[in-house]
Write a protein that holds these residues in place. Structure first.
Motif, PDB file in Angstrom:
ATOM      1  N   LEU A 287      56.351  48.004  18.496  1.00  0.00           N
ATOM      2  CA  LEU A 287      57.214  48.628  17.492  1.00  0.00           C
ATOM      3  C   LEU A 287      57.420  47.720  16.284  1.00  0.00           C
ATOM      4  O   LEU A 287      57.397  48.178  15.136  1.00  0.00           O
ATOM      5  CB  LEU A 287      58.558  48.994  18.118  1.00  0.00           C
ATOM      6  CG  LEU A 287      58.534  50.195  19.059  1.00  0.00           C
ATOM      7  CD1 LEU A 287      59.790  50.212  19.929  1.00  0.00           C
ATOM      8  CD2 LEU A 287      58.422  51.497  18.270  1.00  0.00           C
ATOM      9  N   GLU A 288      57.631  46.440  16.532  1.00  0.00           N
ATOM     10  CA  GLU A 288      57.826  45.498  15.422  1.00  0.00           C
ATOM     11  C   GLU A 288      56.569  45.391  14.566  1.00  0.00           C
ATOM     12  O   GLU A 288      56.650  45.334  13.335  1.00  0.00           O
ATOM     13  CB  GLU A 288      58.222  44.127  15.970  1.00  0.00           C
ATOM     14  CG  GLU A 288      59.631  44.064  16.553  1.00  0.00           C
ATOM     15  CD  GLU A 288      60.711  44.126  15.491  1.00  0.00           C
ATOM     16  OE1 GLU A 288      60.432  43.775  14.318  1.00  0.00           O
ATOM     17  OE2 GLU A 288      61.846  44.530  15.823  1.00  0.00           O
ATOM     18  N   LEU A 289      55.409  45.354  15.203  1.00  0.00           N
ATOM     19  CA  LEU A 289      54.164  45.285  14.444  1.00  0.00           C
ATOM     20  C   LEU A 289      53.925  46.567  13.655  1.00  0.00           C
ATOM     21  O   LEU A 289      53.453  46.523  12.509  1.00  0.00           O
ATOM     22  CB  LEU A 289      52.987  45.005  15.377  1.00  0.00           C
ATOM     23  CG  LEU A 289      52.933  43.605  15.985  1.00  0.00           C
ATOM     24  CD1 LEU A 289      51.815  43.518  17.032  1.00  0.00           C
ATOM     25  CD2 LEU A 289      52.733  42.542  14.904  1.00  0.00           C
ATOM     26  N   THR A 290      54.244  47.703  14.255  1.00  0.00           N
ATOM     27  CA  THR A 290      54.100  48.980  13.538  1.00  0.00           C
ATOM     28  C   THR A 290      54.969  48.990  12.289  1.00  0.00           C
ATOM     29  O   THR A 290      54.511  49.333  11.187  1.00  0.00           O
ATOM     30  CB  THR A 290      54.480  50.155  14.449  1.00  0.00           C
ATOM     31  OG1 THR A 290      53.660  50.153  15.623  1.00  0.00           O
ATOM     32  CG2 THR A 290      54.310  51.478  13.724  1.00  0.00           C
TER      33      THR A 290
ATOM     34  N   ARG B 204      54.018  46.716   4.785  1.00  0.00           N
ATOM     35  CA  ARG B 204      52.936  46.199   3.949  1.00  0.00           C
ATOM     36  C   ARG B 204      52.138  47.313   3.281  1.00  0.00           C
ATOM     37  O   ARG B 204      51.196  47.052   2.540  1.00  0.00           O
ATOM     38  CB  ARG B 204      51.977  45.352   4.782  1.00  0.00           C
ATOM     39  CG  ARG B 204      52.531  44.024   5.249  1.00  0.00           C
ATOM     40  CD  ARG B 204      51.407  43.171   5.802  1.00  0.00           C
ATOM     41  NE  ARG B 204      51.864  41.891   6.307  1.00  0.00           N
ATOM     42  CZ  ARG B 204      51.061  40.901   6.675  1.00  0.00           C
ATOM     43  NH1 ARG B 204      49.743  41.061   6.587  1.00  0.00           N
ATOM     44  NH2 ARG B 204      51.547  39.774   7.130  1.00  0.00           N
ATOM     45  N   GLY B 205      52.489  48.544   3.574  1.00  0.00           N
ATOM     46  CA  GLY B 205      51.768  49.663   2.997  1.00  0.00           C
ATOM     47  C   GLY B 205      50.628  50.173   3.844  1.00  0.00           C
ATOM     48  O   GLY B 205      49.834  51.002   3.392  1.00  0.00           O
ATOM     49  N   VAL B 206      50.537  49.690   5.078  1.00  0.00           N
ATOM     50  CA  VAL B 206      49.482  50.136   5.989  1.00  0.00           C
ATOM     51  C   VAL B 206      49.947  51.401   6.710  1.00  0.00           C
ATOM     52  O   VAL B 206      51.095  51.484   7.170  1.00  0.00           O
ATOM     53  CB  VAL B 206      49.145  49.038   7.016  1.00  0.00           C
ATOM     54  CG1 VAL B 206      48.136  49.534   8.038  1.00  0.00           C
ATOM     55  CG2 VAL B 206      48.615  47.798   6.305  1.00  0.00           C
ATOM     56  N   ASP B 207      49.089  52.372   6.807  1.00  0.00           N
ATOM     57  CA  ASP B 207      49.398  53.610   7.537  1.00  0.00           C
ATOM     58  C   ASP B 207      49.231  53.335   9.027  1.00  0.00           C
ATOM     59  O   ASP B 207      48.150  53.491   9.592  1.00  0.00           O
ATOM     60  CB  ASP B 207      48.469  54.734   7.081  1.00  0.00           C
ATOM     61  CG  ASP B 207      48.843  56.085   7.694  1.00  0.00           C
ATOM     62  OD1 ASP B 207      49.758  56.125   8.541  1.00  0.00           O
ATOM     63  OD2 ASP B 207      48.202  57.084   7.325  1.00  0.00           O
ATOM     64  N   ALA B 208      50.316  52.899   9.665  1.00  0.00           N
ATOM     65  CA  ALA B 208      50.290  52.504  11.071  1.00  0.00           C
ATOM     66  C   ALA B 208      51.150  53.438  11.903  1.00  0.00           C
ATOM     67  O   ALA B 208      52.148  53.982  11.422  1.00  0.00           O
ATOM     68  CB  ALA B 208      50.800  51.063  11.225  1.00  0.00           C
TER      69      ALA B 208
ATOM     70  N   ASP C  95      45.557  54.536   9.869  1.00  0.00           N
ATOM     71  CA  ASP C  95      44.613  53.426   9.743  1.00  0.00           C
ATOM     72  C   ASP C  95      44.655  52.483  10.941  1.00  0.00           C
ATOM     73  O   ASP C  95      43.640  51.899  11.312  1.00  0.00           O
ATOM     74  CB  ASP C  95      44.900  52.624   8.471  1.00  0.00           C
ATOM     75  CG  ASP C  95      44.623  53.420   7.203  1.00  0.00           C
ATOM     76  OD1 ASP C  95      43.717  54.283   7.234  1.00  0.00           O
ATOM     77  OD2 ASP C  95      45.322  53.202   6.198  1.00  0.00           O
ATOM     78  N   VAL C  96      45.837  52.310  11.530  1.00  0.00           N
ATOM     79  CA  VAL C  96      46.010  51.414  12.668  1.00  0.00           C
ATOM     80  C   VAL C  96      46.928  52.069  13.682  1.00  0.00           C
ATOM     81  O   VAL C  96      47.955  52.655  13.316  1.00  0.00           O
ATOM     82  CB  VAL C  96      46.617  50.046  12.246  1.00  0.00           C
ATOM     83  CG1 VAL C  96      46.719  49.118  13.459  1.00  0.00           C
ATOM     84  CG2 VAL C  96      45.795  49.393  11.153  1.00  0.00           C
TER      85      VAL C  96
END
Length: 352
Positions: A172-175, A181-185, A228-229
């Motif tokens: 959850l923290e990484l998501t 950061r603008g990553v679609d996670a 994306d991730v």
């Protein structure tokens, strides 16, 4: 779960916070408001007296469901404990029955399905309440087809040295950090707490053994072309005497491109199975990578360590450095510090 409540009470009697990880996860990450925590051992305190949380996540600790309702309306009672074996403690019955009599929904992540308890189901029907047993799998699961690697997203799986080492928390923290950061996670929930937080998911440790990898693959295929991730919540440990089969099913079903090895500082034996020693981090790296390789090659590229038992930040950072050196990558405690170095290793140039 088909709908998320807006305001809940969380049952965590006698085990909060250390052995009530569902309660802790719900308080930290769920979108709904926590009105109170039920803990007969600590009434009169506040959640912030026991765990580090933002001010807007704080809540009073009370003795019973009746006390919680004196503080205002509640939509649902969440059973915030998931003991080994997933059984129901009869000392919780009064609070569950009180909630149902008040027409309040009950959400539980036990292997004991509250909806199949005649007393609970009768009360729910009589008073218009709903029981959500989130560990009950949907009926259409099947075997994996080995297709998770076909999705567009990069798949990151958290793996562990033991149970209850922070795999869900790290996922959850990484998501969240990746999204900032603008990553679609996206987060892929595989356990009862993750499902309560996300409002969807497959409870992998309740699935028929033949279908465990398929239940994970189903979620990867559902979300993998829309993001994306994907950060997949791991379960158990590959050496766990009871839960290694669940761990392997998630590993092969998700077909991860990268893994994050999670650990609790100072733990040297499997919790509840103290005769089973926890081997070196290097051993885990080899075990997870070797087991993944025949299905889909994936590397342990980073680590995450819960350093809450270490008082001094300097000592905690030294512990992270040592763990990172042993696995050949960065290690972080995303609750105590941040996840920047781990994200850098996982995402590369994404989101920069």
């Amino acid at each position: 779960m088909n709908a998320q409540p807006s305001r809940v009470a969380v049952l965590a009697h006698d085990l909060f916070p250390g052995r009530a990880k569902t309660a802790t996860g719900v308080i930290r990450y769920a979108d709904y408001d926590v009105a109170a925590v039920l803990d007969r051992a600590n009434p009169g305190t506040r959640v912030s007296d026991h765990i580090s949380i933002p001010d807007d996540r704080d809540a009073p600790v009370v003795e019973s469901m009746a006390d919680a309702l004196e503080l205002g309306d509640v939509d649902a009672l969440v059973v915030g404990i998931a003991p080994i074996g997933g059984g129901f403690d009869e000392s919780w019955r009064d609070d569950v029955e009180y909630a149902l009599r008040e027409g309040i929904d009950v959400i539980a992540g036990l292997h004991y399905f509250l909806g199949e308890d005649e007393d609970f189901s009768s009360l729910a029907e009589e008073h218009g309440a709903t029981i959500h047993d989130v560990r009950k799998p949907h009926p259409d699961l099947t075997v994996a087809e080995g297709r998770a690697s076909e999705v567009d997203a990069d798949v990151v799986l958290t793996v562990g040295t033991d149970c209850s080492v922070g795999k869900m928390t790290v996922s959850l923290e990484l998501t969240r950090a990746a999204q900032e950061r603008g990553v679609d996670a996206a987060f892929i929930p595989t356990g009862q707490t993750g499902i309560m937080i996300a409002g969807w998911g497959n409870p992998i440790d309740r699935v028929v053994s033949d279908f465990t990898a398929g239940a994970v693959e189903e979620m990867i295929l559902e979300k993998g072309d829309d993001h994306d991730v994907l950060f997949v919540e791991g379960q158990g440990s590959i050496i766990h005497p009871a839960y290694s089969a669940v761990t392997c099913g998630i590993l092969h079903g998700s077909m991860p491109d990268a893994m994050v090895l999670c650990h609790v500082a100072g733990r040297d034996a499997i919790h509840g199975y103290e005769d089973t020693a926890i081997p070196s981090p290097e051993t885990y790296v080899d075990l997870y990578e070797d087991l993944a390789a025949p299905v889909h090659p994936g590397e342990v590229v980073a680590g995450a360590v819960n350093t809450s038992a270490i008082d001094a930040d300097e000592e905690a950072r030294a512990t992270l450095d040592e763990f990172g050196s042993s696995i050949g990558g960065p290690a972080a405690d995303p609750i105590r510090f941040d996840a920047d170095e781990v994200l850098d290793a996982l995402l590369g140039d994404r989101g920069r």
